[in-house]
Motif scaffolding. Structure first.
Motif, PDB file in Angstrom:
ATOM      1  N   GLU A  75       0.812  -1.215   0.000  1.00 22.70           N
ATOM      2  CA  GLU A  75       0.000   0.000   0.000  1.00 22.70           C
ATOM      3  C   GLU A  75       0.850   1.271   0.000  1.00 22.70           C
ATOM      4  OE1 GLU A  75      -3.848  -1.245   2.542  1.00 22.70           O
ATOM      5  OE2 GLU A  75      -1.927  -1.639   3.521  1.00 22.70           O
ATOM      6  N   VAL A  76       2.064   1.156   0.524  1.00 22.15           N
ATOM      7  CA  VAL A  76       3.014   2.263   0.520  1.00 22.15           C
ATOM      8  C   VAL A  76       4.355   1.720   0.044  1.00 22.15           C
ATOM      9  CG1 VAL A  76       4.260   3.962   1.931  1.00 22.15           C
ATOM     10  CG2 VAL A  76       1.843   3.480   2.396  1.00 22.15           C
ATOM     11  N   PHE A  77       5.064   2.500  -0.750  1.00 19.42           N
ATOM     12  CA  PHE A  77       6.362   2.095  -1.279  1.00 19.42           C
ATOM     13  C   PHE A  77       7.397   3.135  -0.882  1.00 19.42           C
ATOM     14  CE2 PHE A  77       8.982   1.687  -5.435  1.00 19.42           C
ATOM     15  CZ  PHE A  77       9.907   0.855  -4.818  1.00 19.42           C
ATOM     16  N   LEU A  78       8.420   2.703  -0.133  1.00 16.00           N
ATOM     17  CA  LEU A  78       9.553   3.547   0.215  1.00 16.00           C
ATOM     18  C   LEU A  78      10.723   3.099  -0.638  1.00 16.00           C
ATOM     19  CD1 LEU A  78       9.317   3.666   4.134  1.00 16.00           C
ATOM     20  CD2 LEU A  78       8.069   5.004   2.427  1.00 16.00           C
ATOM     21  N   SER A  79      10.993   3.838  -1.690  1.00 12.78           N
ATOM     22  CA  SER A  79      11.998   3.458  -2.671  1.00 12.78           C
ATOM     23  C   SER A  79      13.384   3.960  -2.267  1.00 12.78           C
ATOM     24  CB  SER A  79      11.607   4.044  -4.029  1.00 12.78           C
ATOM     25  OG  SER A  79      12.559   3.733  -5.017  1.00 12.78           O
ATOM     26  N   ALA A  80      14.418   3.413  -2.907  1.00 14.42           N
ATOM     27  CA  ALA A  80      15.783   3.908  -2.706  1.00 14.42           C
ATOM     28  C   ALA A  80      16.166   4.902  -3.789  1.00 14.42           C
ATOM     29  CB  ALA A  80      16.777   2.745  -2.686  1.00 14.42           C
ATOM     30  N   ASP A  81      15.217   5.285  -4.625  1.00 13.75           N
ATOM     31  CA  ASP A  81      15.469   6.298  -5.655  1.00 13.75           C
ATOM     32  C   ASP A  81      14.209   7.131  -5.844  1.00 13.75           C
ATOM     33  OD1 ASP A  81      13.703   4.741  -7.137  1.00 13.75           O
ATOM     34  OD2 ASP A  81      15.193   4.056  -8.580  1.00 13.75           O
ATOM     35  N   ASP A  82      14.279   8.079  -6.768  1.00 10.38           N
ATOM     36  CA  ASP A  82      13.083   8.866  -7.067  1.00 10.38           C
ATOM     37  C   ASP A  82      12.477   8.504  -8.422  1.00 10.38           C
ATOM     38  OD1 ASP A  82      15.128   9.924  -8.585  1.00 10.38           O
ATOM     39  OD2 ASP A  82      14.802  12.002  -8.012  1.00 10.38           O
ATOM     40  N   THR A  83      13.219   7.758  -9.231  1.00  4.26           N
ATOM     41  CA  THR A  83      12.728   7.428 -10.570  1.00  4.26           C
ATOM     42  C   THR A  83      11.697   6.297 -10.557  1.00  4.26           C
ATOM     43  OG1 THR A  83      14.624   5.956 -10.914  1.00  4.26           O
ATOM     44  CG2 THR A  83      14.830   8.219 -11.699  1.00  4.26           C
ATOM     45  N   THR A  84      11.859   5.327  -9.661  1.00  6.10           N
ATOM     46  CA  THR A  84      10.921   4.203  -9.641  1.00  6.10           C
ATOM     47  C   THR A  84       9.525   4.632  -9.188  1.00  6.10           C
ATOM     48  OG1 THR A  84      12.763   2.692  -9.236  1.00  6.10           O
ATOM     49  CG2 THR A  84      10.554   1.831  -8.857  1.00  6.10           C
ATOM     50  N   PRO A  85       9.382   5.393  -8.105  1.00  9.43           N
ATOM     51  CA  PRO A  85       8.045   5.896  -7.756  1.00  9.43           C
ATOM     52  C   PRO A  85       7.446   6.777  -8.850  1.00  9.43           C
ATOM     53  CG  PRO A  85       9.494   6.051  -5.872  1.00  9.43           C
ATOM     54  CD  PRO A  85      10.366   5.722  -7.053  1.00  9.43           C
ATOM     55  N   ALA A  86       8.300   7.581  -9.510  1.00  2.10           N
ATOM     56  CA  ALA A  86       7.800   8.421 -10.600  1.00  2.10           C
ATOM     57  C   ALA A  86       7.286   7.559 -11.751  1.00  2.10           C
ATOM     58  CB  ALA A  86       8.899   9.353 -11.101  1.00  2.10           C
ATOM     59  N   ARG A  87       7.975   6.458 -11.989  1.00  2.00           N
ATOM     60  CA  ARG A  87       7.538   5.536 -13.046  1.00  2.00           C
ATOM     61  C   ARG A  87       6.193   4.910 -12.691  1.00  2.00           C
ATOM     62  NH1 ARG A  87      11.180   0.394 -15.175  1.00  2.00           N
ATOM     63  NH2 ARG A  87       9.784  -0.276 -16.861  1.00  2.00           N
ATOM     64  N   LEU A  88       6.046   4.485 -11.443  1.00  2.00           N
ATOM     65  CA  LEU A  88       4.771   3.921 -11.005  1.00  2.00           C
ATOM     66  C   LEU A  88       3.659   4.961 -11.108  1.00  2.00           C
ATOM     67  CD1 LEU A  88       6.040   1.936  -7.890  1.00  2.00           C
ATOM     68  CD2 LEU A  88       4.915   0.933  -9.891  1.00  2.00           C
ATOM     69  N   GLU A  89       4.005   6.197 -10.781  1.00  2.00           N
ATOM     70  CA  GLU A  89       3.034   7.292 -10.880  1.00  2.00           C
ATOM     71  C   GLU A  89       2.575   7.467 -12.326  1.00  2.00           C
ATOM     72  OE1 GLU A  89       3.113  11.351  -8.466  1.00  2.00           O
ATOM     73  OE2 GLU A  89       4.486  11.401 -10.168  1.00  2.00           O
ATOM     74  N   SER A  90       3.529   7.425 -13.263  1.00  2.00           N
ATOM     75  CA  SER A  90       3.191   7.593 -14.678  1.00  2.00           C
ATOM     76  C   SER A  90       2.370   6.434 -15.211  1.00  2.00           C
ATOM     77  CB  SER A  90       4.465   7.754 -15.510  1.00  2.00           C
ATOM     78  OG  SER A  90       5.192   6.534 -15.581  1.00  2.00           O
ATOM     79  N   GLU A  91       2.492   5.287 -14.552  1.00  7.57           N
ATOM     80  CA  GLU A  91       1.742   4.093 -14.960  1.00  7.57           C
ATOM     81  C   GLU A  91       0.370   4.014 -14.309  1.00  7.57           C
ATOM     82  OE1 GLU A  91       5.756   1.299 -15.604  1.00  7.57           O
ATOM     83  OE2 GLU A  91       4.551   1.127 -13.782  1.00  7.57           O
ATOM     84  N   GLY A  92       0.024   5.015 -13.504  1.00  6.73           N
ATOM     85  CA  GLY A  92      -1.273   5.032 -12.846  1.00  6.73           C
ATOM     86  C   GLY A  92      -1.402   4.072 -11.690  1.00  6.73           C
ATOM     87  N   ALA A  93      -0.262   3.697 -11.085  1.00  4.65           N
ATOM     88  CA  ALA A  93      -0.279   2.698 -10.017  1.00  4.65           C
ATOM     89  C   ALA A  93      -0.191   3.309  -8.630  1.00  4.65           C
ATOM     90  CB  ALA A  93       0.883   1.718 -10.219  1.00  4.65           C
ATOM     91  N   THR A  94      -0.359   4.632  -8.530  1.00  5.75           N
ATOM     92  CA  THR A  94      -0.220   5.305  -7.247  1.00  5.75           C
ATOM     93  C   THR A  94      -1.404   6.229  -6.977  1.00  5.75           C
ATOM     94  OG1 THR A  94       0.926   7.258  -8.114  1.00  5.75           O
ATOM     95  CG2 THR A  94       2.279   5.324  -7.615  1.00  5.75           C
ATOM     96  N   ALA A  95      -1.528   6.610  -5.716  1.00  8.63           N
ATOM     97  CA  ALA A  95      -2.525   7.623  -5.353  1.00  8.63           C
ATOM     98  C   ALA A  95      -2.023   8.975  -5.839  1.00  8.63           C
ATOM     99  CB  ALA A  95      -2.743   7.636  -3.848  1.00  8.63           C
ATOM    100  N   LYS A  96      -2.857   9.699  -6.524  1.00  9.24           N
ATOM    101  CA  LYS A  96      -2.460  10.963  -7.135  1.00  9.24           C
ATOM    102  C   LYS A  96      -1.929  11.951  -6.095  1.00  9.24           C
ATOM    103  CE  LYS A  96      -4.172  14.537 -10.301  1.00  9.24           C
ATOM    104  NZ  LYS A  96      -5.347  15.023 -11.067  1.00  9.24           N
ATOM    105  N   GLY A  97      -0.774  12.536  -6.420  1.00 15.29           N
ATOM    106  CA  GLY A  97      -0.209  13.571  -5.567  1.00 15.29           C
ATOM    107  C   GLY A  97       0.430  13.090  -4.280  1.00 15.29           C
ATOM    108  N   SER A  98       0.678  11.778  -4.168  1.00 16.03           N
ATOM    109  CA  SER A  98       1.177  11.247  -2.894  1.00 16.03           C
ATOM    110  C   SER A  98       2.694  11.103  -2.834  1.00 16.03           C
ATOM    111  CB  SER A  98       0.538   9.883  -2.604  1.00 16.03           C
ATOM    112  OG  SER A  98       0.931   8.910  -3.571  1.00 16.03           O
ATOM    113  N   ARG A  99       3.396  11.341  -3.930  1.00 18.15           N
ATOM    114  CA  ARG A  99       4.845  11.097  -3.961  1.00 18.15           C
ATOM    115  C   ARG A  99       5.614  12.250  -3.305  1.00 18.15           C
ATOM    116  NH1 ARG A  99       8.755  12.080  -8.095  1.00 18.15           N
ATOM    117  NH2 ARG A  99       7.087  12.704  -9.529  1.00 18.15           N
TER     118      ARG A  99
END
Length: 257
Positions: A75-99
């Motif tokens: 339900e929450v992802f704590l990544s070791a980078d900023d590109t992977t969460p951004a990629r998930l965001e672009s794929e519509g796999a995240t809650a909008k505006g939560s990164r």
């Protein structure tokens, strides 16, 4: 004493995790391996203050991304980078505006032997070691940072046959800790607490030698309607979490200070 309930994650446990249903006061957190220790401390404080529980699955960022793509119940992802969460965001796999950036990581060259690693990293150039541990640079941002350091120091070729790769930063650390490598690039958080190196010897690698390790967090689509997930990310951005994060040698995003 309440502590984080860590759930090991592998392909062999995929089916059981798919069937796991989070309780109303639980939040399923996928966490980059380098941040396991700080998350333990944050989760304990979060549980004490709110009564909610963190169920954590640590791993390499690339592997966690693949698991999220395959439907893992995070339900929450704590990544070791900023590109992977951004990629998930672009794929519509995240809650909008939560990164957001929850920590900025620091790389260290470490050995469990006192005095083995000097304060400026000259031990690397001396080339008197047999094995140098790093995390897999294709899956772990700290591994990628290690390769950038070697390239900046013009040591890529000299160390090519000495490198032993861990699946993630935890395994790279274990290679050094157990003596399978004399030294290795690790996350500073693994060997640092409250302003000092906790064991052995280390060189804190200058930030100029590798790209900034901005670690972003994001609420995933599966956590969008879980109030505990929202409470956890709010807590992660609060003062108690900030104190814990910096005590492990991370920096905070300037916008979050």
């Amino acid at each position: 004493m309440s502590v984080i309930r860590a759930v090991p994650y592998s392909l062999f446990t995929l089916a059981s995790l798919f069937s796991l249903q989070a309780l109303a006061d639980d939040v399923q957190v996928a966490v980059a391996a380098n941040f396991t220790a700080p998350l333990n401390a944050i989760a304990a404080a979060f549980e004490k203050d709110t009564g909610h529980h963190v169920v954590a699955s640590p791993g390499a960022t690339g592997q966690l991304y693949a698991q999220i793509q395959n439907g893992a119940p995070y339900e929450v992802f704590l990544s070791a980078d900023d590109t992977t969460p951004a990629r998930l965001e672009s794929e519509g796999a995240t809650a909008k505006g939560s990164r957001f950036t929850y920590a900025i990581g620091t790389l260290a060259l470490w050995s469990p032997k006192a005095g083995y690693v000097d304060a400026t990293g000259e031990v690397l150039k001396a080339n008197a070691y047999q094995h140098l541990a790093i995390a897999n640079p294709k899956a772990a941002p700290y591994g990628l940072a290690a390769t950038q350091v070697l390239a900046q120091l013009k040591l890529t070729e000299a160390t090519r046959d000495k490198i032993v790769e861990g699946q993630n930063i935890t395994q790279a650390f274990q290679f050094v800790q157990t003596g399978n490598a004399e030294l290795g690039f690790v996350a500073l958080s693994q060997v640092y607490k409250d302003g000092k190196i906790t064991s052995g010897s280390a060189w804190v690698v200058p930030q100029s030698l590798y790209e900034p390790i901005r670690q972003d967090a994001v609420v995933l689509a599966k956590g969008e309607h879980n109030a505990t997930a929202k409470a956890f990310v709010d807590y992660l951005q609060g003062p108690k979490a900030a104190q814990i994060i910096t005590s492990y040698g991370y920096a905070l995003d300037a916008k979050s200070d």
